[in-house]
Design a protein around this motif. Structure first.
Motif, short mmCIF file in Angstrom:
data_model
loop_
_atom_site.label_atom_id
_atom_site.label_comp_id
_atom_site.label_asym_id
_atom_site.label_seq_id
_atom_site.Cartn_x
_atom_site.Cartn_y
_atom_site.Cartn_z
N UNK A 124 0.83 -1.21 0.00
CA UNK A 124 0.00 0.00 0.00
C UNK A 124 0.86 1.25 0.00
N UNK A 125 1.99 1.21 0.71
CA UNK A 125 2.84 2.40 0.81
C UNK A 125 3.56 2.71 -0.49
N UNK A 126 3.57 1.76 -1.40
CA UNK A 126 4.17 2.03 -2.72
C UNK A 126 3.42 3.16 -3.43
N UNK A 127 2.16 3.36 -3.03
CA UNK A 127 1.42 4.48 -3.62
C UNK A 127 1.19 5.60 -2.62
N UNK A 188 -6.37 8.09 15.68
CA UNK A 188 -6.30 9.32 14.88
C UNK A 188 -5.01 9.42 14.07
N UNK A 189 -3.98 8.70 14.48
CA UNK A 189 -2.74 8.69 13.69
C UNK A 189 -3.03 8.09 12.32
N UNK A 190 -3.72 6.96 12.34
CA UNK A 190 -4.11 6.33 11.08
C UNK A 190 -5.01 7.25 10.25
N UNK A 191 -5.96 7.90 10.94
CA UNK A 191 -6.89 8.78 10.21
C UNK A 191 -6.13 9.87 9.48
N UNK A 192 -5.18 10.48 10.18
CA UNK A 192 -4.40 11.57 9.56
C UNK A 192 -3.64 11.06 8.34
N UNK A 193 -3.01 9.90 8.50
CA UNK A 193 -2.23 9.36 7.39
C UNK A 193 -3.11 9.00 6.20
N UNK A 194 -4.27 8.46 6.51
CA UNK A 194 -5.18 8.09 5.42
C UNK A 194 -5.68 9.35 4.69
N UNK A 195 -5.99 10.39 5.46
CA UNK A 195 -6.47 11.63 4.85
C UNK A 195 -5.46 12.23 3.90
N UNK A 196 -4.21 12.26 4.32
CA UNK A 196 -3.20 12.92 3.50
C UNK A 196 -2.65 12.00 2.41
N UNK A 198 -0.60 9.59 3.04
CA UNK A 198 0.71 9.08 3.45
C UNK A 198 0.71 7.56 3.49
N UNK A 199 -0.36 7.00 4.06
CA UNK A 199 -0.43 5.55 4.14
C UNK A 199 -1.79 5.09 4.59
N UNK A 200 -2.07 3.79 4.46
CA UNK A 200 -3.39 3.27 4.80
C UNK A 200 -3.58 3.15 6.31
N UNK A 201 -4.84 3.12 6.72
CA UNK A 201 -5.14 2.73 8.09
C UNK A 201 -4.70 1.27 8.24
N UNK A 202 -4.02 0.96 9.31
CA UNK A 202 -3.55 -0.41 9.48
C UNK A 202 -4.72 -1.38 9.58
N UNK A 203 -5.84 -0.90 10.06
CA UNK A 203 -7.02 -1.77 10.19
C UNK A 203 -7.45 -2.35 8.83
N UNK A 204 -7.16 -1.61 7.75
CA UNK A 204 -7.55 -2.08 6.42
C UNK A 204 -6.77 -3.31 6.00
N UNK A 205 -5.69 -3.60 6.68
CA UNK A 205 -4.85 -4.73 6.29
C UNK A 205 -5.27 -6.03 6.98
N UNK A 206 -6.23 -5.91 7.91
CA UNK A 206 -6.54 -7.08 8.72
C UNK A 206 -7.07 -8.24 7.90
#
Lengths: 262, 110, 336
Positions: A124-127, A188-196, A198-206
């Motif tokens: 996911x971080x490749x994009x 909220x760390x995940x939320x911020x990263x997803x918004x910008x 930067x990277x996916x919410x880790x929950x999406x990888x479950x």
């Protein structure tokens, strides 16, 4: 007089990257303990190789995180300041990584869980909207695939090997499984990263993670313990008792030689 | 799977009774267009492991390298060395290794 | 890498059989063999070779391999405490290389009719030796740099001539090892240079202290003086050993004395002095009592090093057994 700790930016984007970099670093630290002690020479080389990859990933991500601190209006830091001069509460690695090295079963199971997770995360971080992170991910995903193959093959060997190896693998699952839900906790760390971006919410990888890990454990003939309410909290800086010892060992030289150049 | 064997004249130690991981010869092609070159050997319990280890040890994980691994005992060799008058059971093997031949247990004390 | 005195280890090899009565055929074979050696031919695994040649090589190569493996321990000690991430990565790579070198060497030895398990058994029971340099403790981070500079430096000097060893599988392994080894010495030297030129007084003192402890043991890595090395001559005739202990040792002193000046450290030898007539450094007497004590088991870390290797092996038995059991099961499944 020992070297004073640095203060790290509270910016959620920085923290998102620290979670990644710190997890790689602490996992590498535990793997390095196998050096010269593995069951067979070839595995000594393999585990050391994995540790080396993880240190490389940690360096790249921590460097990026440290520069990002500066870009976001804070004080920039380099990879070594972050690794050696942060206090425990500012490390954001998964608690799973700081648990003791354990026997070979614990090691390969932990490697399998983390490598599978990282493979999905790096993909996911490749994009990522951050080109540096995307570049790091492009290289790291290949390494994570290799780590996953190595670990998964060993999980199968131990599960389908001898009674002793299967028992040890089962014990490893029982011991480590409660620390895996933390991988997918949302905040909220995940939320911020997803918004910008930067990277996916880790929950999406479950879902993807379970789809790979659960059949692997089934094929290896080991059962997963029932879910519990317990949640480890390393991602938020509140660690297990093991973290203090890890940092004491890892940081000792920089702390005792303030101003030292290495 | 063959048990470990002694070479002629050496004592058999108790820990050798456990099986040893089989020996594999490793061949690597470092660049497209070249031949595979023999690099050496390693011990692995199965082919997947042998390939992974060969990558770790003999190529340091360089991309694009091609690796062949073969069980050492399965290579059939012909060497232009001196032909000895007496029967040499290792004549068609790559080298003399204690594990290359499984003997029946009744004579497996050599 | 660490072939110090390996040819003299026969001192402790009580089981060495007396030379058997040789047939006319054997005498002829041996003459042909020696002619090949003299002509600079390579001996390959299946070529006829005198039993003594084979046995000497098994001992030398396997002990060389053991040295690489045991050598992972004193340096491996410092990986988790490396002072920067770059140094941590470099040390991981170095120790991994050493494991790899051990593996190349075990592979070369196995072509001579001995198995890996047999060689490890010899190591674990104390029958086989490893370079005694690794029986010294790594007490500070500077020790890691000094090992790279001095110990790897000495190893390189021993190893380069071995690339032309008459036994080809060993020579080929050594070519591979030497290609990778120069990085080891350079990173050690560079680490020390950084500490000495950019470090604090405390860091500089750490380096000097490490040099003071490792200098003499490094000189001992080349083995006893030529006069006390009776097997060297045979090894030289057979192309196993190319340069004498004393000659290598002198070369090493000459190179490192100059490097020490660049670093700004003092070598702990008041008798170290440039001799214009010889165009070489004179140096002081080595304590050979210490050398033999350490070689024979009484060094600071002998017991711990061996115990760690034995422990790793024994604790890993269930893993090795599991892998074999799994492979057997898979093979049966495929055959069905």
């Amino acid at each position: 007089m020992p070297a004073a700790s640095i203060d790290v930016a509270r910016d959620p984007h920085v923290q998102y990257l620290l979670r990644v970099g710190d997890t790689c670093l602490i996992q590498a630290q535990r793997l390095a303990e196998w050096c010269g002690h593995a069951p067979v020479l070839e595995e000594d080389i393999a585990l050391t190789n994995i540790a080396l990859d993880l240190v490389g990933q940690a360096r790249a991500v921590l460097s990026r995180a440290g520069r990002l601190e500066g870009e976001r209006g804070g004080v920039p830091h380099d990879e070594d300041e972050l690794a050696f001069l942060r206090d425990e509460r500012d490390f954001l690695n998964l608690t799973l990584t700081e648990l003791p090295r354990g026997d070979f079963a614990v090691t390969v199971l932990r490697n399998a869980a983390l490598a599978t997770f990282f493979k999905l995360l790096w993909q996911r971080l490749e994009s990522s909207s951050d080109p540096d992170v995307a570049g790091i991910a492009a290289k790291a995903v290949k390494e994570a695939r290799y780590h996953q193959r190595h670990a998964a093959d060993w999980v199968l060997r131990l599960g389908g090997g001898t009674d002793e190896s299967r028992q040890r693998l089962q014990a490893a699952v029982d011991h480590l499984w409660p620390y895996t839900p933390e991988l997918f906790d949302a905040d909220d760390v995940d939320d911020a990263a997803a918004s910008s971006g930067l990277g996916p919410r880790w929950a999406e990888l479950e879902a993807g993670w379970r789809a790979e890990i659960e059949p692997l454990l089934d094929e290896a003939g080991v059962k997963r313990p029932p879910p519990r309410a317990f949640r480890s909290t390393g991602k938020r800086g509140v660690h297990s008792e093991h973290m203090g010892y890890i940092l004491a060992e890892m940081q000792t030289l920089q702390r005792s030689y303030p101003g030292g150049v290495w | 799977m063959s048990d470990t064997q002694k070479t002629e004249g050496s004592a058999r130690a108790p820990t050798e009774a456990r099986g040893e991981w089989p020996l594999w010869e490793v061949f690597v092609r470092s660049k497209a267009g070249l031949d595979h070159k023999h690099c050496g050997s390693l011990h692995a319990s199965d082919a997947a492991m042998a390939i992974q280890m060969a990558r770790d040890v003999y190529t340091r994980r360089q991309e694009g390298t091609s690796i062949w691994v073969v069980r050492s005992e399965q290579i059939v060799a012909s060497d232009p060395a001196e032909k000895d008058a007496y029967f040499d059971p290792m004549a068609d093997k790559v080298y003399r290794h204690p594990t290359f031949y499984a003997l029946p247990k009744s004579v497996d004390h050599m | 890498m660490y072939t110090q005195a390996m040819d003299t280890m026969g001192k402790t090899d009580a089981a060495e059989p007396k030379k058997p009565v040789r047939s006319a055929e054997d005498v002829a074979r041996e003459a042909r063999f020696e002619a090949r050696i003299d002509a600079g031919d390579f001996i390959e695994a299946k070529d006829w070779m005198p039993e003594h040649y084979r046995r000497t090589l098994v001992r030398q190569i396997s002990q060389h391999a053991h040295s690489e493996i045991v050598g992972m321990l004193p340096e491996g000690n410092w990986i988790t405490r490396a002072p920067t991430l770059k140094r941590k990565a470099i040390l991981l790579a170095k120790v991994q290389d050493e494991g790899g070198h051990g593996l190349y060497l075990y592979a070369a030895a196995e072509t001579l009719g001995v198995s890996r398990d047999q060689m490890l058994e010899a190591l674990h029971t104390g029958k086989a030796k490893y370079s005694s340099i690794f029986n010294y403790p790594t007490l500070t981070w500077a020790d890691v740099g000094v090992i790279g500079w001095l110990v790897d430096g000495a190893a390189i000097m021993n190893q380069v001539p071995l690339c032309r060893c008459s036994y080809a599988p060993y020579a080929r392994a050594m070519v591979r090892v030497c290609r990778e080894e120069s990085f080891h010495q350079r990173q050690g030297f560079e680490s020390l240079l950084t500490l000495m030129q950019q470090g604090t007084d405390a860091q500089r003192a750490m380096v000097q202290d490490a040099v003071d402890r490792w200098w003499w043991p490094s000189l001992m890595m080349f083995g006893p003086p030529d006069a006390d090395s009776p097997n060297s001559e045979q090894s030289m005739r057979w192309g196993i050993k190319r340069i004498s202990n004393d000659a290598l040792r002198q070369k090493f002193v000459d190179a490192t004395a100059d490097q020490a000046k660049v670093l700004g450290v003092t070598l702990p030898d008041p008798d170290l002095k440039w001799n214009d007539a010889r165009q070489s450094y004179d140096f002081g007497a080595i304590d050979w009592d210490e050398f033999w004590r350490v070689v024979n088991g009484d060094g600071p870390c002998n017991r711990e090093r061996l115990a760690e290797r034995v422990k790793a092996w024994e604790e890993g038995a269930w893993v090795r057994d599991a892998a074999l059991a799994y492979a057997n099961r898979q093979a049966l499944k495929e055959a069905a």
